[in-house]
Design an enzyme around this catalytic site. Structure first.
Site, PDB file in Angstrom:
ATOM      1  NE  ARG B  26      -0.823   0.306   4.658  1.00  0.00           N
ATOM      2  CZ  ARG B  26      -0.950   1.214   5.633  1.00  0.00           C
ATOM      3  NH1 ARG B  26      -1.902   2.099   5.608  1.00  0.00           N
ATOM      4  NH2 ARG B  26      -0.122   1.207   6.652  1.00  0.00           N
ATOM      5  CB  CYS B  47      23.774  17.348  27.746  1.00  0.00           C
ATOM      6  SG  CYS B  47      23.323  15.686  28.305  1.00  0.00           S
ATOM      7  CB  CYS B  50      27.282  16.071  29.800  1.00  0.00           C
ATOM      8  SG  CYS B  50      27.152  15.579  28.069  1.00  0.00           S
ATOM      9  CG  HIS B 109      25.973  14.574  24.520  1.00  0.00           C
ATOM     10  ND1 HIS B 109      24.955  14.714  25.438  1.00  0.00           N
ATOM     11  CD2 HIS B 109      25.513  15.146  23.368  1.00  0.00           C
ATOM     12  CE1 HIS B 109      23.929  15.347  24.875  1.00  0.00           C
ATOM     13  NE2 HIS B 109      24.236  15.619  23.618  1.00  0.00           N
ATOM     14  CG  ASN B 149      11.362   5.670  26.275  1.00  0.00           C
ATOM     15  OD1 ASN B 149      10.921   4.554  26.021  1.00  0.00           O
ATOM     16  ND2 ASN B 149      10.860   6.424  27.244  1.00  0.00           N
ATOM     17  CB  SER B 157      13.318  14.929  26.456  1.00  0.00           C
ATOM     18  OG  SER B 157      13.515  14.210  27.648  1.00  0.00           O
ATOM     19  CG  HIS B 160      24.185  11.837  27.710  1.00  0.00           C
ATOM     20  ND1 HIS B 160      25.274  12.671  27.821  1.00  0.00           N
ATOM     21  CD2 HIS B 160      24.548  10.680  28.331  1.00  0.00           C
ATOM     22  CE1 HIS B 160      26.234  12.056  28.493  1.00  0.00           C
ATOM     23  NE2 HIS B 160      25.810  10.838  28.815  1.00  0.00           N
ATOM     24  CG  HIS B 162      19.143   8.771  29.106  1.00  0.00           C
ATOM     25  ND1 HIS B 162      19.108   9.462  27.905  1.00  0.00           N
ATOM     26  CD2 HIS B 162      17.908   8.915  29.651  1.00  0.00           C
ATOM     27  CE1 HIS B 162      17.910  10.021  27.749  1.00  0.00           C
ATOM     28  NE2 HIS B 162      17.154   9.688  28.787  1.00  0.00           N
ATOM     29  CD  GLN B 164      12.992   7.513  31.902  1.00  0.00           C
ATOM     30  OE1 GLN B 164      12.310   7.638  32.913  1.00  0.00           O
ATOM     31  NE2 GLN B 164      12.650   8.045  30.743  1.00  0.00           N
ATOM     32  CG  PHE B 308       1.267   6.378  12.686  1.00  0.00           C
ATOM     33  CD1 PHE B 308       1.421   7.465  13.528  1.00  0.00           C
ATOM     34  CD2 PHE B 308       1.887   6.401  11.446  1.00  0.00           C
ATOM     35  CE1 PHE B 308       2.173   8.564  13.136  1.00  0.00           C
ATOM     36  CE2 PHE B 308       2.637   7.499  11.045  1.00  0.00           C
ATOM     37  CZ  PHE B 308       2.789   8.583  11.893  1.00  0.00           C
TER      38      PHE B 308
HETATM   39  O1  LIG Z   1      -5.412   2.772   6.989  1.00  0.00           O
HETATM   40  P1  LIG Z   1      -4.439   3.921   7.019  1.00  0.00           P
HETATM   41  O2  LIG Z   1      -5.100   5.241   7.295  1.00  0.00           O
HETATM   42  O3  LIG Z   1      -3.534   3.948   5.826  1.00  0.00           O
HETATM   43  O4  LIG Z   1      -3.488   3.588   8.256  1.00  0.00           O
HETATM   44  C1  LIG Z   1      -3.653   4.051   9.565  1.00  0.00           C
HETATM   45  O5  LIG Z   1      -4.727   3.411  10.246  1.00  0.00           O
HETATM   46  C2  LIG Z   1      -4.606   1.994  10.451  1.00  0.00           C
HETATM   47  C3  LIG Z   1      -5.769   1.525  11.294  1.00  0.00           C
HETATM   48  O6  LIG Z   1      -5.840   2.215  12.541  1.00  0.00           O
HETATM   49  C4  LIG Z   1      -3.270   1.650  11.124  1.00  0.00           C
HETATM   50  O7  LIG Z   1      -3.113   0.240  11.101  1.00  0.00           O
HETATM   51  C5  LIG Z   1      -2.093   2.294  10.390  1.00  0.00           C
HETATM   52  O8  LIG Z   1      -0.897   2.052  11.124  1.00  0.00           O
HETATM   53  C6  LIG Z   1      -2.335   3.795  10.286  1.00  0.00           C
HETATM   54  O9  LIG Z   1      -1.269   4.422   9.613  1.00  0.00           O
HETATM   55  O1  LIG Z   2      10.935  10.429  31.292  1.00  0.00           O
HETATM   56  P1  LIG Z   2      10.975  11.155  29.973  1.00  0.00           P
HETATM   57  O2  LIG Z   2      12.129  10.687  29.110  1.00  0.00           O
HETATM   58  O3  LIG Z   2      10.927  12.634  30.127  1.00  0.00           O
HETATM   59  O4  LIG Z   2       9.610  10.741  29.235  1.00  0.00           O
HETATM   60  C1  LIG Z   2       9.450   9.683  28.345  1.00  0.00           C
HETATM   61  O5  LIG Z   2       9.456   8.409  28.985  1.00  0.00           O
HETATM   62  C2  LIG Z   2       8.402   8.180  29.924  1.00  0.00           C
HETATM   63  C3  LIG Z   2       8.515   6.728  30.389  1.00  0.00           C
HETATM   64  O6  LIG Z   2       8.454   5.816  29.314  1.00  0.00           O
HETATM   65  C4  LIG Z   2       7.027   8.447  29.318  1.00  0.00           C
HETATM   66  O7  LIG Z   2       6.060   8.391  30.335  1.00  0.00           O
HETATM   67  C5  LIG Z   2       6.977   9.814  28.639  1.00  0.00           C
HETATM   68  O8  LIG Z   2       5.742   9.971  27.990  1.00  0.00           O
HETATM   69  C6  LIG Z   2       8.129   9.913  27.639  1.00  0.00           C
HETATM   70  O9  LIG Z   2       8.117  11.181  27.010  1.00  0.00           O
END
Ligand SMILES: O=P(O)(O)O[C@H]1O[C@H](CO)[C@@H](O)[C@H](O)[C@H]1O
Ligand SMILES: O=P(O)(O)O[C@H]1O[C@H](CO)[C@@H](O)[C@H](O)[C@H]1O
Lengths: 342, 342
Positions: B26, B47, B50, B109, B149, B157, B160, B162, B164, B308
């Site tokens: 698609r 940072c 650091c 970093h 993350n 955010s 560096h 890291h 959690q 997504f």
């Molecule tokens: O069908 P679309 O708009 O191309 O795709 C979107 O919606 C779908 C259904 O929620 C998801 O699986 C896709 O990841 C999203 O990009």
């Molecule tokens: O703690 P951070 O890096 O500011 O925040 C990130 O990690 C957290 C834990 O997964 C999440 O809840 C936040 O939404 C995300 O932005």
């Protein structure tokens, strides 16, 4: 308790959410989305959803005036999938039949639900109802998921106002959890869980955003997304099928009311995924089910800073910073006159 | 079945994923992330991670040379939260105690795990092990979630290197589901579920990416994210605590191997959330638990197009297009020499 870290129980799914109300003051150095307020035309010749345009499948859209639905050219589910099962040691799979449809809300490329006339939102609801009934009657369809992804931050690949329907053989997890919780409550009380919940919220008032004749919008006690909301019919109905014309009018009014508040929150066309949960179409008795629509919007602090459901949320539990009560207060205080009309 | 829409069972959580292998063709008209390959310096005076810099709390980081951990200045969980419960009709909440820590992987970093020397990744694992043991001993900590993350598309955010740790009183949902599934299998077979699963994967080979003396990386049969992977110790260990020095060496080697392949997939510093799941620290017997590390990366088609998890995924079940077998084949074929070293 509401000022300290705590967990809240989601009576509708049986899950918990971690709430960290003290954490709203943390600085943000991370990703910002670009907030582009583009001027969009009513017709876009490159849009595969606009009337009279040719889609990727080669099909030509009719010159539709009312909401228009068609089978998705890139359906994730197909109606002719052969019935197969696979079991091999610890691996287990099974074929899945279904139908994926696209629902164009309006022929006008430039609109969104909050910008549409209420009578045209009513037409969208009538089409959802028709699709739920027709798809639900197919022998291999036991569940009909109606949803809308709005905004490119929600993976929506086309700004033309539209939603989707994925109808399928199996009952997905979210609906299974809600069926279990509602059935338990129904078994004990012979009363709809969400009816009782609504009674309590209408009495407490602190999470209610808006109320009209037949519908209420509120931030559920167990909300996960920063400005997550729940739209509930006051009457205990299992599905769209059972909505009266008066209730459809009320529902359209409530959708316009809520999505306008959303746009006014950060003066931007507010991204979200919205979905309608209702009775499975598996021919079983689902007296326990209470129709509802949920909005899961990602924005947290501004038009460009969203909440990320990553790391802890993926491996442990959902987590939020602002409380449901704070979010409800903010949404309640917003105008229902769209910012663009000023 | 593998060419048609089907569902796969996740034996580790009890959930299902919808797979639509026919859908890879698609077209994509939606959001593109910007792939910025910035040249990053080894030290950044702005940072807060650091060495020698002053954090928002006012605390000054030591001039650390080895991985360094400290309590998060904006912890979602606090150790001194008063013990409270709230029940009011259908509303139910309870206070939650915990500790949130930040783990700097390196003083440099500009690095990421795939760019670090293996001996320095070993040091990160030793610090994770120490934190798991020490936090797990606190009377109010029953679960220790270690995660990373990576990348701003994953809400991180600060570049560096890291991760959690969020340690808490309750056992979160993901771990509860895995405890249940593993305990059931253990009860029936007196064998670790993931040990048996690994045996099967090593025999079938089609989802295995890489194998060294004590560790294996693979795309699980039930993978949700396009290039989701599972890193498993060959020996049945419940937690990091039980890893021998030789196993730590092997684990570090496997992390470098896998994250290098990831970077080489789209020639970009590959974003993901990674997490370690292991035995809860609730003083109960958890013979059933088998330590593992999972990587959930969002990229789907290129450095700028991600998957997504919205709409259908939020309201129904997770869905993927490419199969686990296709993803494994791609990852297996990639070089373990980092693209930036050419
Ligand atoms: O069908 P679309 O708009 O191309 O795709 C979107 O919606 C779908 C259904 O929620 C998801 O699986 C896709 O990841 C999203 O990009
Ligand atoms: O703690 P951070 O890096 O500011 O925040 C990130 O990690 C957290 C834990 O997964 C999440 O809840 C936040 O939404 C995300 O932005």
């Amino acid at each position: 308790m509401n000022n300290n870290p705590h967990r809240r129980y989601n009576v509708l799914t049986g899950d918990w959410v971690l709430v960290s109300p003290h954490r709203t003051k943390r600085p943000w150095q991370g990703k910002q989305e670009t907030a582009i307020v583009k001027k969009v035309d009513s017709y876009d010749e490159t849009c595969y959803l606009c009337p009279t345009n040719i889609r990727m499948s080669g099909d030509k859209n009719p010159n539709y005036k009312d909401p228009f639905s068609f089978v998705n050219d890139f359906s994730a589910l197909l109606s002719n999938t052969p019935d197969e099962n696979y079991t091999n040691g610890l691996l287990q799979g099974s074929s899945e039949r279904g139908v994926c449809k696209v629902v164009c809300f309006s022929p006008d490329h430039s609109l969104t639900l909050p910008l549409m006339k209420e009578e045209n939102i009513q037409k969208v609801i009538r089409l959802w109802k028709k699709e739920y009934v027709e798809l639900g009657k197919l022998p291999y369809i036991n569940h009909v998921q109606i949803f809308e992804n709005k905004g490119d931050v929600m993976g929506c690949s086309n700004p033309h106002p539209h939603g989707q329907i994925w109808a399928q053989e199996s009952i997905p997890l979210e609906t299974s959890k809600k069926t279990k919780q509602q059935a338990e409550y129904w078994g004990k009380n012979q009363k709809s869980l969400l009816f009782s919940y609504l009674e309590q919220e209408l009495e407490m008032k602190e999470r209610v955003i808006s109320e009209n004749e037949y519908f209420v919008s509120l931030v559920p006690y167990w909300a996960v997304w920063p400005y997550e909301t729940l739209v509930l019919p006051k009457r205990h109905v299992q599905s769209l099928d059972q909505l009266t014309e008066e209730e459809i009018v009320s529902f359209a009014n409530m959708i316009k009311d809520l999505t306008t508040r959303y746009d006014n929150l950060f003066n931007v066309s507010f991204p979200y995924s919205a979905g309608i949960h209702q009775s499975p179409t598996d021919q079983k008795d689902h007296s326990e089910w209470h129709l509802h629509m949920s909005f899961y919007p990602p924005l947290l602090r501004s038009a460009t800073v969203k909440k990320f459901m990553v790391g802890y949320e993926m491996f442990a539990d959902p987590q939020r910073d602002i409380t449901a009560e704070q979010a409800a207060e903010t949404l309640r205080s917003l105008s229902t006159k769209h910012f663009s009309s000023n």
